[in-house]
Structures are given as C-alpha cells and as structure tokens.
Design a protein around this motif. Structure first.
Motif, PDB file in Angstrom:
ATOM      1  N   ARG A 125      -8.072   8.864 -22.021  1.00 38.30           N
ATOM      2  CA  ARG A 125      -7.425   9.461 -23.198  1.00 38.30           C
ATOM      3  C   ARG A 125      -6.962   8.382 -24.175  1.00 38.30           C
ATOM      4  O   ARG A 125      -7.157   8.504 -25.385  1.00 38.30           O
ATOM      5  N   MET A 126      -6.388   7.315 -23.654  1.00 39.61           N
ATOM      6  CA  MET A 126      -5.810   6.304 -24.537  1.00 39.61           C
ATOM      7  C   MET A 126      -6.815   5.291 -25.073  1.00 39.61           C
ATOM      8  O   MET A 126      -6.618   4.752 -26.168  1.00 39.61           O
ATOM      9  N   THR A 127      -7.870   5.016 -24.319  1.00 36.52           N
ATOM     10  CA  THR A 127      -8.805   3.968 -24.741  1.00 36.52           C
ATOM     11  C   THR A 127     -10.155   4.488 -25.201  1.00 36.52           C
ATOM     12  O   THR A 127     -10.874   3.781 -25.902  1.00 36.52           O
ATOM     13  N   GLY A 128     -10.531   5.683 -24.760  1.00 32.67           N
ATOM     14  CA  GLY A 128     -11.864   6.190 -25.068  1.00 32.67           C
ATOM     15  C   GLY A 128     -12.939   5.601 -24.175  1.00 32.67           C
ATOM     16  O   GLY A 128     -14.113   5.923 -24.314  1.00 32.67           O
ATOM     17  N   LEU A 129     -12.556   4.721 -23.256  1.00 30.26           N
ATOM     18  CA  LEU A 129     -13.516   4.129 -22.326  1.00 30.26           C
ATOM     19  C   LEU A 129     -13.811   5.110 -21.202  1.00 30.26           C
ATOM     20  O   LEU A 129     -12.936   5.881 -20.805  1.00 30.26           O
ATOM     21  N   GLU A 130     -15.023   5.064 -20.680  1.00 34.58           N
ATOM     22  CA  GLU A 130     -15.371   5.873 -19.521  1.00 34.58           C
ATOM     23  C   GLU A 130     -14.962   5.101 -18.271  1.00 34.58           C
ATOM     24  O   GLU A 130     -15.360   3.949 -18.082  1.00 34.58           O
ATOM     25  N   VAL A 131     -14.151   5.721 -17.425  1.00 29.02           N
ATOM     26  CA  VAL A 131     -13.750   5.086 -16.169  1.00 29.02           C
ATOM     27  C   VAL A 131     -14.819   5.410 -15.137  1.00 29.02           C
ATOM     28  O   VAL A 131     -14.996   6.564 -14.760  1.00 29.02           O
ATOM     29  N   VAL A 132     -15.547   4.387 -14.695  1.00 29.23           N
ATOM     30  CA  VAL A 132     -16.651   4.619 -13.774  1.00 29.23           C
ATOM     31  C   VAL A 132     -16.205   4.624 -12.322  1.00 29.23           C
ATOM     32  O   VAL A 132     -16.839   5.265 -11.480  1.00 29.23           O
ATOM     33  N   GLU A 133     -15.114   3.895 -12.011  1.00 31.77           N
ATOM     34  CA  GLU A 133     -14.586   3.943 -10.647  1.00 31.77           C
ATOM     35  C   GLU A 133     -13.143   3.468 -10.611  1.00 31.77           C
ATOM     36  O   GLU A 133     -12.730   2.643 -11.416  1.00 31.77           O
ATOM     37  N   VAL A 134     -12.405   4.041  -9.668  1.00 28.98           N
ATOM     38  CA  VAL A 134     -11.039   3.615  -9.389  1.00 28.98           C
ATOM     39  C   VAL A 134     -10.962   3.413  -7.877  1.00 28.98           C
ATOM     40  O   VAL A 134     -10.942   4.382  -7.119  1.00 28.98           O
ATOM     41  N   ASN A 135     -10.959   2.159  -7.442  1.00 28.99           N
ATOM     42  CA  ASN A 135     -10.865   1.829  -6.030  1.00 28.99           C
ATOM     43  C   ASN A 135      -9.398   1.628  -5.682  1.00 28.99           C
ATOM     44  O   ASN A 135      -8.688   0.904  -6.376  1.00 28.99           O
ATOM     45  N   ILE A 136      -8.961   2.276  -4.607  1.00 26.17           N
ATOM     46  CA  ILE A 136      -7.558   2.206  -4.222  1.00 26.17           C
ATOM     47  C   ILE A 136      -7.448   1.619  -2.820  1.00 26.17           C
ATOM     48  O   ILE A 136      -8.073   2.117  -1.881  1.00 26.17           O
ATOM     49  N   ALA A 137      -6.656   0.574  -2.700  1.00 27.51           N
ATOM     50  CA  ALA A 137      -6.368  -0.047  -1.405  1.00 27.51           C
ATOM     51  C   ALA A 137      -4.904   0.225  -1.088  1.00 27.51           C
ATOM     52  O   ALA A 137      -4.021  -0.144  -1.866  1.00 27.51           O
ATOM     53  N   VAL A 138      -4.651   0.888   0.024  1.00 27.13           N
ATOM     54  CA  VAL A 138      -3.278   1.127   0.467  1.00 27.13           C
ATOM     55  C   VAL A 138      -2.906  -0.048   1.358  1.00 27.13           C
ATOM     56  O   VAL A 138      -3.427  -0.194   2.458  1.00 27.13           O
ATOM     57  N   SER A 139      -1.998  -0.890   0.887  1.00 21.33           N
ATOM     58  CA  SER A 139      -1.668  -2.120   1.601  1.00 21.33           C
ATOM     59  C   SER A 139      -0.454  -1.993   2.511  1.00 21.33           C
ATOM     60  O   SER A 139      -0.237  -2.856   3.355  1.00 21.33           O
ATOM     61  N   ASP A 140       0.330  -0.921   2.346  1.00 21.24           N
ATOM     62  CA  ASP A 140       1.529  -0.789   3.169  1.00 21.24           C
ATOM     63  C   ASP A 140       2.065   0.633   3.068  1.00 21.24           C
ATOM     64  O   ASP A 140       1.693   1.390   2.171  1.00 21.24           O
ATOM     65  N   VAL A 141       2.943   0.952   4.027  1.00 21.13           N
ATOM     66  CA  VAL A 141       3.663   2.229   4.028  1.00 21.13           C
ATOM     67  C   VAL A 141       5.142   1.888   4.046  1.00 21.13           C
ATOM     68  O   VAL A 141       5.603   1.097   4.872  1.00 21.13           O
ATOM     69  N   LYS A 142       5.891   2.465   3.110  1.00 24.44           N
ATOM     70  CA  LYS A 142       7.327   2.227   3.032  1.00 24.44           C
ATOM     71  C   LYS A 142       8.016   3.183   3.991  1.00 24.44           C
ATOM     72  O   LYS A 142       7.991   4.392   3.806  1.00 24.44           O
ATOM     73  N   LEU A 143       8.621   2.627   5.038  1.00 18.38           N
ATOM     74  CA  LEU A 143       9.352   3.428   6.005  1.00 18.38           C
ATOM     75  C   LEU A 143      10.749   3.732   5.469  1.00 18.38           C
ATOM     76  O   LEU A 143      11.323   2.926   4.726  1.00 18.38           O
ATOM     77  N   PRO A 144      11.307   4.892   5.850  1.00 20.86           N
ATOM     78  CA  PRO A 144      12.612   5.283   5.304  1.00 20.86           C
ATOM     79  C   PRO A 144      13.732   4.292   5.603  1.00 20.86           C
ATOM     80  O   PRO A 144      14.627   4.109   4.793  1.00 20.86           O
ATOM     81  N   ASP A 145      13.693   3.619   6.755  1.00 19.38           N
ATOM     82  CA  ASP A 145      14.778   2.713   7.115  1.00 19.38           C
ATOM     83  C   ASP A 145      14.501   1.259   6.747  1.00 19.38           C
ATOM     84  O   ASP A 145      15.308   0.381   7.029  1.00 19.38           O
ATOM     85  N   GLU A 146      13.369   0.977   6.087  1.00 17.10           N
ATOM     86  CA  GLU A 146      13.055  -0.387   5.678  1.00 17.10           C
ATOM     87  C   GLU A 146      13.869  -0.763   4.454  1.00 17.10           C
ATOM     88  O   GLU A 146      14.064   0.038   3.556  1.00 17.10           O
TER      89      GLU A 146
END
Length: 156
Positions: A125-146
C-alpha cells in the motif's frame, strides 16, 4: 501578406499569428521520471507492521535486542524499528526476511500468517512494490516469568 483586424474604436491593428499550444512531454505525468525506494524505507514499514501483530513480543535475535536496548538508552538514540528486518528492494518487487520473538502460548503459525499479511499489505500500500516473499524466522519465545533482556541502568 499581412492581415489586419479592426478594433471597436475603428483602428486597424496587424493580426498576430499565434501557434497552438502544444503539450510538452506527452503522456501521463506519473510516468515522467523514476521513483526509487531505499531498503531502509521498506524495512521500517515492515518492522512497524510486524510489531502491530498480537503475539509478536519483539523483533530480532537476542544479541541484536540486547545491543538495541543499550543503544536505545543512549541520549539522542532512538528505537530501531528495523531491528530484525532485512529487505531486498528491486525496481518493482521486494523480498523481506523477518526475525521475531513470539509470546508464549500463541500459535506460532497463526502469528506468522498474521505478520506476513500485515507486512505485505502495509508495504504494497505504501510503496506500490510487489512483495514476492516474506520469510519469518522465530528466534525465541518470551516466557511469562522471563525478565526483559535490557541491561540494568548504570545511573538511578
């Protein structure tokens, strides 16, 4: 051969030949030039869009978050919205790599889907560019008591 025109007062004036105005450049004004968008612009848009998704605790790896927290505390420093985001921008397309930390208890696949949708919508919407891929790496999980990985302030 010159022509004359009579004015309402009865005077004669030579008639001046005028050229028909021509439109310079021709075509759509939007096509008269080139717009380039820096990688950093796309990275900021994507970073903000990803952070808006419920379940995303932070962006970037543990080390980059720790260094970022130190940098954020320096007077005049600002929060880096591009932390955890890398973009490759071409003339009409872009590809993104995101590294996120999710909250404990959320569905990682649902959070990743929502991040992908939000990032694609915002960037396109903001750039007019076509996004061909969005790769997502989940590097951690935030625990409630951390505790947060921010360093202790030196001055209280």
């Amino acid at each position: 051969m010159s022509e004359t025109t009579t004015t309402p007062d009865g005077d004669s004036e030579p008639q001046v030949s005028t050229r028909k105005a021509t439109r310079r450049g021709g075509g759509d004004p939007a096509a008269r030039g080139r717009t380039t968008i820096a990688d950093g612009v796309v990275e900021k848009i994507a970073g903000l869009a990803a952070r808006d998704v419920l379940g995303v605790h932070a962006m970037g790896s543990g080390l980059s978050r720790t260094l970022g927290a130190v940098r954020d505390r320096v007077p005049g420093g600002s929060k880096s919205v591009t932390r955890g985001v890398k973009a490759e921008v071409g003339e009409v397309q872009t590809a993104l790599d995101l590294e996120i930390v999710v909250d404990y208890g959320v569905s990682i696949t649902e959070v990743a889907r929502a991040v992908r949708e939000n990032v694609i919508a915002a960037v396109e919407r903001m750039t007019g560019l076509e996004v061909v891929e969005v790769n997502i790496a989940v590097s951690d999980v935030k625990l409630p008591d951390e505790e947060e990985e921010e360093p202790e302030p030196r001055i209280q």
